[in-house]
Design a protein around this motif. Structure first.
Motif, short mmCIF file in Angstrom:
data_model
loop_
_atom_site.label_atom_id
_atom_site.label_comp_id
_atom_site.label_asym_id
_atom_site.label_seq_id
_atom_site.Cartn_x
_atom_site.Cartn_y
_atom_site.Cartn_z
N GLU A 117 -5.53 7.19 3.61
CA GLU A 117 -4.05 6.94 3.56
C GLU A 117 -3.66 7.29 1.98
OE1 GLU A 117 -2.76 2.79 3.74
OE2 GLU A 117 -4.75 2.20 3.94
N ILE A 142 4.58 -1.85 -6.01
CA ILE A 142 3.23 -1.50 -5.75
C ILE A 142 2.96 -1.53 -4.23
CG2 ILE A 142 0.76 -2.36 -6.35
CD1 ILE A 142 1.85 -3.86 -8.68
N GLU A 143 2.06 -0.46 -3.91
CA GLU A 143 1.75 -0.37 -2.49
C GLU A 143 0.53 -0.90 -2.28
OE1 GLU A 143 2.73 3.96 -0.63
OE2 GLU A 143 2.79 4.49 -2.79
N THR A 144 0.59 -1.41 -0.92
CA THR A 144 -0.82 -2.04 -0.60
C THR A 144 -1.31 -1.33 0.68
OG1 THR A 144 0.67 -3.67 0.66
CG2 THR A 144 -0.07 -4.27 -1.35
N PRO A 145 -2.36 -1.48 1.10
CA PRO A 145 -2.88 -0.74 2.21
C PRO A 145 -2.31 -1.02 3.53
CG PRO A 145 -4.83 -1.73 1.07
CD PRO A 145 -3.34 -2.31 0.65
N MET A 146 -2.33 0.10 4.25
CA MET A 146 -1.93 0.01 5.82
C MET A 146 -3.29 -0.03 6.64
SD MET A 146 1.44 0.51 6.58
CE MET A 146 2.37 -0.12 4.96
N PHE A 194 -2.71 -9.20 -0.09
CA PHE A 194 -2.76 -8.17 -1.11
C PHE A 194 -1.75 -8.61 -2.30
CE2 PHE A 194 -4.49 -5.64 2.12
CZ PHE A 194 -5.69 -5.53 1.47
N PHE A 233 -1.55 9.53 6.99
CA PHE A 233 -2.77 9.29 7.03
C PHE A 233 -3.62 10.41 7.84
CE2 PHE A 233 0.02 5.73 7.74
CZ PHE A 233 -0.64 4.34 7.33
N PHE A 262 -5.23 -0.92 -4.30
CA PHE A 262 -6.41 -1.23 -3.33
C PHE A 262 -7.00 0.03 -2.45
CE2 PHE A 262 -3.81 -4.83 -3.69
CZ PHE A 262 -4.59 -5.80 -4.40
N ARG A 307 3.82 6.52 3.45
CA ARG A 307 2.46 6.33 3.72
C ARG A 307 2.26 7.51 4.81
NH1 ARG A 307 -0.34 2.14 2.25
NH2 ARG A 307 1.46 1.61 1.10
#
Lengths: 592, 592
Positions: free
Chosen positions: B229, A161-165, A198, B217, B557, B215
């Motif tokens: 993103e 699962i990807e979490t925000p950068m 996260f 942007f 998220f 990722r």
């Protein structure tokens, strides 16, 4: 455009026509014939051009190193005596029928075979540096490592699962990289130092098992072998305790090492408490391959006249420790002076020693500038406790415990390498029972040794509040391999009242806690499950497995120690319009 | 802490003792017995508490929704007539022996079953929103998609290689997110819009086959369903032409859809040129499930008196096109007015139409405000060319070609949904032969339709320099599925002289080219192989496969349309010391 990789052309293809593409590794004329070693990702292949194929011969004659060629030809056995057993394709060669020049190349900035090229030049021309077989192998190893991790964790029901950068600045951590917001003037995103919060929120979301191979960022002054962006394997799971988590992760590392590197790690990794690791090795990530240990001798020295020893021996925060160096009696004065300088970097004010020529001969069998300060009985006790044998040397550290531990831990590793004492290839270790808190003398406050979300061993909020902070032990665990910390994790706090209590012990008042961690504290109120996890530093793990000399060698495009990309010249200036859009201005450094 | 997931407890476990952990989904008293539906990631399970187990009964009585419980009990068959066939565990229940309250929970901010919760509330309490089974399923699907991609590409020898996140600003692209450098005052990193140049450099490094799930942007104003993103599957390979690349990627998508979604895509995806797509559908990503096409009728209308049609029909940059709507004669005046407003958003000044009641009855069989302006023979020709049948309606677009294409393309999709004309479930399409350049009227210059590194079809630098820019076709390809662009790529330029020529045609002079792309131009001089690749938008792909309503529903998220994370409240203000360290100041918006 091709039928085979160069490295895959072997005797199995004898007398077959193949098409291959690659780079001219070397070209030579020999007896009116041209030989080109063509190179691709999988290896090298010798291609022969006969003058009777005029057109191909002429093209081959023009070709220079690093030209890109496509060649059609027939595989044949090399003449007797000319095989190259170092190459997979070394028994065969290709007789070229056709050649197509796909691209030419200028003279390379350095020879790929040259092992003595400065790192700046290598980074500036990274596309050449990465053509070296060793560098390609490092990246292949890295890809095999991540591929294994995906397969293993997918197989155990972990969800990638990807979490925000673009996230919120982390208080209580290292310095963040910030990203100005265009739509919200004066506000900034932060790049994540880790997805810690996260992944905890994902557990509170009921996702049960999470992992991610994820980029993390720290804007710290770059010590050797640190990078501003680095990658970690990040794992979190609900309803597992530290025993289950460490067992599963241990299994992953064991299978990974076997699958990728053919290494057999032990069936069960040893465990050691933090206190024991500090006592025996001075450090919480001991390299167990080195057969030397610190031995506390403080109790033997409290009453000696020698202040250098007696002071720390009597100080509750002091330590006097001995490090027996097998065979160390052969060290020269000059070498000992060098080691004295070396421990000085860790704050040690000197490096006392005793050379043990004959341990049965009393002080006569010893050699040391400090013998005159010590009663013979004390010396005898020290020899007995350290198990000193003829030919050994004993180094001493006597200072605040922190200085003794750091200096002797570093000295131990250095001696292990210098004297070639390293035993065994791979020695994993779990270190457990870390302290919850660590006092920072400069800031005059406690910090969380891991992070403020780490659960204490006690389930009792009252016990946590009442205890001496230094006595509190956490449910954290680190995995150490050959003195390198591969990963670390913990069981997290899942009850809001415990999280509040830990913040309080860290001196974070209610308002600050709410401001900094309000969303986490709120989430804990809505049914957070017991959870915990771990994170592994991927770059360092790959470096160990690949046997690379630095983490820069296992990253495709690393940065220098000042955070510069020499290839693209990042960071760089930007135009004023871009800054206006972001509502910021550059503040020039003030002179004088 | 458990032996099974709730959702995994089935009849196979009858009469066995199990330990389960999860959240209270629902609790009810019935006939003196307490029933708790316990929920975890894998499903729900009914747990029964008898009053004769007093302690467990009392705890169960206290439990409220979203409390976290650990229950030990025995699996038994539900009483006849009480089975729930909608649940995997619906034939059984667990008779609880013991219960442990792992955590309590406040009353949730919304009911998980409530489908009508505002998105802001869902995002603010994302850890609750993600407990909904549908949301969990979306993230499971996403994990299965990426897992498949890793396995597929690893299997074909592609190497998963990481490229930097702190990189150099991209000229010629969208707006970058910038990251101020602390060590280099006044300099900035940019977050990557894509790893385009790095993946090309990896090909020049001889790494042959690269991929990354990465990722990216873009600091653009966020239209609906865009995120600052986003994630792409990024692929690049050397020594393959567009036929080989699209074939392999098509195979990946086909196997992916089968593996993850059980969908069978056709054995060979159709291909269509950009020109044909625009001609027939007005757009380069047509939804082929909609059985309607644009038909050019300009040639029939050049000589009519009706200026609205004749003007665009005579204009080389104009277009008059008809869109036959099967069964459209039943549309009401009000509906047609709404569609007229709809195309107005795309710049259309009106929406002429002809209702076809009886195509054999001449103008008597038709109904339209514009019949009086058109000769009957022209009307007859239009009916014939569009194949109009009784009950159809024909809409017209007449304007600059761009306006006609965009408005009728959008109208076609809207009508397809409104009139439920969609045929078939999954219709993939490769669109090829894109123009190299696109003229921007506002800026008065050409831009690259894909990006400036896309190879032209011609290998001749002279031909590129001499041709009309609008006639030049590139080696780009897009994969479209049901009207959504899943991915796009191209063969790249690998010869420096061609790259210089393309920059020149884009109006980028030598100095600017050197300043912006110097490192790429230099790398091309050292033996760059022929190479090409593709990038897939992961969020959108998963959204399609999962049948989610927005890309926010397939991200753990996501951010709002103003780039805010409602959960953590990012972006946020930072203290002045942090800004000082970065050598920047916030420039407050000027009033008035």
């Amino acid at each position: 455009m091709r039928t085979h990789y160069c490295g895959d052309v072997t005797e199995a293809l004898l007398d077959q026509d193949v098409e291959i593409c690659g780079w001219v590794h070397r070209r030579r004329d020999h007896g009116g014939v041209i030989f080109i070693d063509l190179r691709d990702r999988e290896g090298r292949l010798q291609v022969v051009f006969d003058p009777d194929r005029e057109e191909a011969f002429a093209s081959a004659d023009r070709a220079r190193p690093e030209w890109v060629l496509r060649i059609t030809g027939r595989v044949r056995r090399r003449p007797a005596g000319t095989a190259n057993n170092n190459l997979g394709s070394g028994q065969v060669e290709v007789l070229a029928h056709e050649i197509e020049v796909l691209n030419e190349a200028k003279t390379p900035p350095f020879q790929l075979d040259d092992t003595d090229v400065g790192e700046d030049v290598r980074l500036r021309h990274r596309y050449m540096d990465l053509r070296r077989p060793a560098m390609q192998q490092h990246l292949v190893t890295r890809a095999r490592v991540t591929s294994f991790m995906h397969r293993f964790l997918d197989g155990y029901g972990f969800l990638d699962i990807e979490t925000p950068m673009l996230t919120r600045a982390t208080p209580e951590g290292a310095r963040d990289f910030l990203v100005p917001s265009r739509l919200h003037a004066g506000s900034f995103y932060a790049l994540p130092q880790s997805p810690q919060l996260f992944k905890q929120l994902l557990m509170m979301s009921g996702l049960d098992r999470y992992y991610q191979i994820v980029r993390c960022f720290r804007d710290e002054d770059l010590r050797a072998d640190r990078q501003p962006e680095f990658t970690q394997l990040d794992v979190e799971t609900s309803f597992m305790d530290e025993g289950e988590i460490t067992e599963l992760m241990e299994q992953m590392v064991r299978e990974l090492m076997h699958d990728v590197a053919g290494v057999n790690l032990p069936d069960s990794f040893p465990r050691m408490t933090y206190d024991e690791a500090i006592e025996r090795f001075g450090i919480d990530r001991p390299d167990l391959r080195i057969p030397m240990e610190l031995v506390t001798v403080s109790d033997l020295l409290t009453d000696v006249d020698f202040k250098v020893f007696a002071g720390p021996a009597r100080d509750p925060r002091g330590r006097v420790a001995a490090l027996r160096v097998p065979g160390g009696a052969s060290l020269t004065r000059k070498q000992i002076d060098e080691y004295t300088d070396f421990v000085g970097r860790y704050g040690a004010k000197g490096l006392a020693y005793i050379k043990v020529n004959d341990p049965t001969a009393g002080v006569e069998g010893l050699q040391s500038p400090i013998l005159k300060f010590l009663p013979e009985s004390v010396v005898t006790d020290i020899l007995a406790r350290t198990g000193a044998a003829a030919g050994d040397l004993i180094f001493f550290g006597a200072d605040r415990a922190k200085v003794v531990n750091e200096s002797l831990a570093a000295l131990r590793v250095r001696l292990g390498h210098d004297l070639e004492l390293i035993e065994g290839e791979w020695r994993p270790l779990w270190v457990v029972d870390f302290p919850m808190f660590e006092y920072d003398e400069d800031d005059g406050r406690y910090y969380a040794l891991h992070h403020p979300f780490t659960a204490p061993k006690t389930d009792s909020v009252e016990a946590l509040k009442a205890a001496d902070p230094e006595s509190l032990v956490s449910r954290a665990y680190d995995l150490v391999l050959n003195g390198t910390e591969l990963g670390g994790g913990s069981i997290r706090i899942h009850r809001p009242e415990m999280q509040w209590a830990v913040f309080e012990r860290l001196g974070i008042d209610a308002e600050a806690a709410q401001e900094k961690f309000g969303f986490l504290l709120e989430a804990l109120e809505y049914g957070a499950p017991p959870h915990g996890g771990i994170a592994f530093g991927l770059d360092r793990l790959v470096m160990l497995i690949a046997g690379a000399g630095s983490i820069r060698d296992v990253m495709a495009f690393p940065k220098t120690q000042t955070g510069t990309c020499l290839l693209t010249d990042a960071p760089a200036g930007v135009d004023n319009q871009a800054l206006d859009d972001l509502h910021i201005r550059v503040r020039r450094p003030q002179k004088g």
